[in-house]
Design a protein around this motif. Structure first.
Motif, PDB file in Angstrom:
ATOM      1  N   ALA A 108       4.335   2.414  -5.296  1.00 41.69           N
ATOM      2  CA  ALA A 108       3.020   1.864  -4.929  1.00 41.69           C
ATOM      3  C   ALA A 108       2.481   0.898  -5.975  1.00 41.69           C
ATOM      4  CB  ALA A 108       2.021   2.996  -4.677  1.00 41.69           C
ATOM      5  N   HIS A 111       3.626  -4.112  -4.733  1.00 38.63           N
ATOM      6  CA  HIS A 111       2.852  -4.996  -3.835  1.00 38.63           C
ATOM      7  C   HIS A 111       1.678  -5.669  -4.559  1.00 38.63           C
ATOM      8  CE1 HIS A 111       1.563  -0.726  -2.839  1.00 38.63           C
ATOM      9  NE2 HIS A 111       0.547  -1.196  -3.527  1.00 38.63           N
ATOM     10  N   TRP A 112       1.361  -5.182  -5.760  1.00 40.81           N
ATOM     11  CA  TRP A 112       0.252  -5.803  -6.508  1.00 40.81           C
ATOM     12  C   TRP A 112       0.708  -7.016  -7.314  1.00 40.81           C
ATOM     13  CZ3 TRP A 112      -4.509  -4.568  -5.323  1.00 40.81           C
ATOM     14  CH2 TRP A 112      -4.810  -3.288  -4.835  1.00 40.81           C
ATOM     15  N   GLY A 138       4.392  -1.365  -0.496  1.00 42.15           N
ATOM     16  CA  GLY A 138       4.000  -1.793   0.829  1.00 42.15           C
ATOM     17  C   GLY A 138       4.979  -2.825   1.380  1.00 42.15           C
ATOM     18  N   ASN A 142       2.318  -3.786   6.383  1.00 47.63           N
ATOM     19  CA  ASN A 142       1.514  -2.725   5.759  1.00 47.63           C
ATOM     20  C   ASN A 142       0.019  -2.999   5.936  1.00 47.63           C
ATOM     21  OD1 ASN A 142       1.364  -0.328   4.190  1.00 47.63           O
ATOM     22  ND2 ASN A 142       0.957  -1.510   2.352  1.00 47.63           N
ATOM     23  N   VAL A 143      -0.719  -1.953   6.226  1.00 51.72           N
ATOM     24  CA  VAL A 143      -2.186  -2.009   6.433  1.00 51.72           C
ATOM     25  C   VAL A 143      -2.610  -3.253   7.232  1.00 51.72           C
ATOM     26  CG1 VAL A 143      -2.808  -0.494   4.501  1.00 51.72           C
ATOM     27  CG2 VAL A 143      -2.624  -2.929   4.053  1.00 51.72           C
ATOM     28  N   TRP A 167      -1.722  -9.159  -1.633  1.00 59.17           N
ATOM     29  CA  TRP A 167      -0.570  -8.284  -1.809  1.00 59.17           C
ATOM     30  C   TRP A 167       0.734  -8.937  -1.366  1.00 59.17           C
ATOM     31  CZ3 TRP A 167      -4.696  -5.738   1.247  1.00 59.17           C
ATOM     32  CH2 TRP A 167      -5.582  -5.016   0.424  1.00 59.17           C
ATOM     33  N   TRP A 205     -11.257   4.169   0.806  1.00 55.11           N
ATOM     34  CA  TRP A 205     -10.085   3.289   0.660  1.00 55.11           C
ATOM     35  C   TRP A 205     -10.531   1.891   0.227  1.00 55.11           C
ATOM     36  CZ3 TRP A 205      -7.728  -1.180   1.941  1.00 55.11           C
ATOM     37  CH2 TRP A 205      -6.345  -1.273   1.717  1.00 55.11           C
ATOM     38  N   PHE A 209      -9.240   0.212  -3.126  1.00 52.80           N
ATOM     39  CA  PHE A 209      -8.183  -0.796  -3.027  1.00 52.80           C
ATOM     40  C   PHE A 209      -8.676  -2.222  -2.806  1.00 52.80           C
ATOM     41  CE2 PHE A 209      -5.959   3.174  -1.890  1.00 52.80           C
ATOM     42  CZ  PHE A 209      -5.001   3.149  -2.883  1.00 52.80           C
ATOM     43  N   ARG A 250       5.863   1.580   4.478  1.00 53.22           N
ATOM     44  CA  ARG A 250       6.479   1.533   3.141  1.00 53.22           C
ATOM     45  C   ARG A 250       7.808   0.793   3.171  1.00 53.22           C
ATOM     46  NH1 ARG A 250       2.268   1.893   1.198  1.00 53.22           N
ATOM     47  NH2 ARG A 250       3.031   2.389  -0.878  1.00 53.22           N
TER      48      ARG A 250
HETATM   49  C1  BEZ Z   1      -0.217   0.551  -0.440  1.00 56.60           C
HETATM   50  O1  BEZ Z   1       0.034   1.415  -1.288  1.00 56.60           O
HETATM   51  O2  BEZ Z   1       0.485   0.370   0.533  1.00 56.60           O
HETATM   52  C2  BEZ Z   1      -1.389  -0.297  -0.608  1.00 56.60           C
HETATM   53  C3  BEZ Z   1      -2.157  -0.212  -1.705  1.00 56.60           C
HETATM   54  C4  BEZ Z   1      -3.215  -1.039  -1.848  1.00 56.60           C
HETATM   55  C5  BEZ Z   1      -3.514  -1.940  -0.889  1.00 56.60           C
HETATM   56  C6  BEZ Z   1      -2.753  -2.035   0.203  1.00 56.60           C
HETATM   57  C7  BEZ Z   1      -1.685  -1.199   0.352  1.00 56.60           C
END
Ligand code: BEZ
Length: 259
Positions: A108, A111-112, A138, A142-143, A167, A205, A209, A250
Motif C-alpha cells: 500500500a 501507488h503514492w 492499488g 482502484n477506488v 496516484w 477514508w 487519504f 489490488r
Molecule cells: C489504496 O491503498 O489502494 C489506496 C490508498 C490511498 C488512496 C487510494 C487507494
C-alpha cells in the motif's frame, strides 16, 4: 499526489499515527495474502519499504526474518520504533542500500509514488542478485467510484483535477514491463478486486487519504464539497444499514532480480 523531496514515501500526504490506526487499520489487516506471497523465512534480511507504523513489519519479524523498515513519515516511524521495529527514515526512490537484502517487501505504498522506475531501480540496487521484490498496491481501476466522484465535484467547482487522483494505479502488463526493464523476472502479477469495508465510513477514508485535496479548498466551501462527494458515492458504496465499502483493486506481484 506530488511527491515532495522531503517526503518521498508519504509525499504531501500528512500521516498521523492515531488517525491512520482509526481509519485505515484494514490496510495492514487485509495484507496477509501478500505476506504469504513474500513467504519470509527465518534469518532472511528483508526491507519493508514504506513500513508505516510497522504493523506488517512485526508479522514478518514473527516469522523469523531480520527486518529493516523504511518510511518518510516521522509520526509513523516513531510508532514503528515504539513497537520494536528497526525503522529508518528514507526515500523509496533513492534507497541507501547496495546488495543488502534477500527481499524487499512493500504494501500500500507504491501507488503514492509517481516515479515508479526510480523505485524499481532503487529496489534492484538494494537486493542481492536473485533477491525478491514482493508487494501489493492499488492497481488499475482502484477506488474508481471515489476518484470519479471527486473529479466530478472538482470540475463543477473549477478545482484542479490533478489534486483529486494523485496516484499511480497501473495495469499488471504496464507494471510487469517496468519491472522487466528494471532487471527483474516477474514470477507472478495479478489484479485482485477487494471490496473493502471502511470502519469509519467514507468520511474517515476521505480524511485519511484525500486530506490534502480538502485542505486546499476555501473554508466556507469545504463542508459542502465534501458532502457532495459523499452524496454522489452513497448509492454505490453505502448499504441500507449505513456501512461503507470502498472499491479497492489490488495489484499483487512477486519478482526476482536477475543475475
Ligand atoms: C489504496 O491503498 O489502494 C489506496 C490508498 C490511498 C488512496 C487510494 C487507494
Amino acid at each position: 499526489m506530488a511527491v515532495s523531496p522531503e517526503s518521498a514515501i508519504s509525499g504531501t500526504q500528512l500521516w498521523q499515527a492515531e488517525s491512520y490506526a482509526r481509519n485505515a487499520r484494514f490496510v495492514a489487516d487485509l495484507a496477509s495474502p501478500v505476506v504469504d506471497l513474500l513467504n519470509p523465512r527465518p534469518g532472511e534480511r528483508i526491507l519493508d519499504l514504506g513500513c508505516g507504523d510497522g504493523a506488517l513489519s512485526l508479522s514478518i519479524m514473527a516469522r523469523g526474518a531480520e527486518l529493516t523498515g523504511i518510511d518518510s513519515s516521522p509520526p509513523l516511524l516513531a510508532a514503528a520504533r515504539a513497537s520494536g521495529v528497526n525503522a529508518i527514515s528514507g526515500d523509496a526512490r533513492d534507497l541507501p542500500f547496495t546488495q543488502c537484502f534477500d527481499a524487499v517487501f512493500t504494501n500500500a505504498v507504491l501507488h503514492w509514488i509517481l516515479q515508479p522506475d526510480l523505485v524499481i531501480h532503487a529496489v534492484a540496487k538494494a537486493l542481492r542478485p536473485g533477491g525478491r521484490f514482493v508487494g501489493e498496491f492499488g492497481g488499475h481501476g482502484n477506488v474508481a467510484a471515489i476518484v470519479t466522484a471527486l473529479r466530478a465535484v472538482a470540475r463543477r467547482y473549477g478545482l484542479d483535477e490533478s489534486e483529486v487522483s494523485p496516484w499511480f494505479f497501473p495495469t499488471p502488463d504496464e507494471y510487469a514491463v517496468r519491472l522487466t526493464a528494471g532487471g527483474f523476472q516477474v514470477d507472478n502479477i495479478e489484479l485482485a478486486p477487494r471490496p473493502t469495508p471502511l470502519p469509519t465510513g467514507i468520511e474517515g477514508w476521505l480524511e485519511t487519504f484525500r486530506g490534502p485535496f480538502f485542505r486546499l479548498l476555501p473554508d466556507e466551501k469545504r463542508d459542502a464539497i465534501r458532502q457532495e462527494v459523499i452524496d454522489l458515492l452513497k448509492p454505490s458504496l453505502c448499504d441500507s444499514r449505513g456501512n461503507w465499502t470502498a472499491d479497492y483493486v489490488r495489484l499483487r506481484f512477486a519478482a526476482r532480480l536477475k543475475g
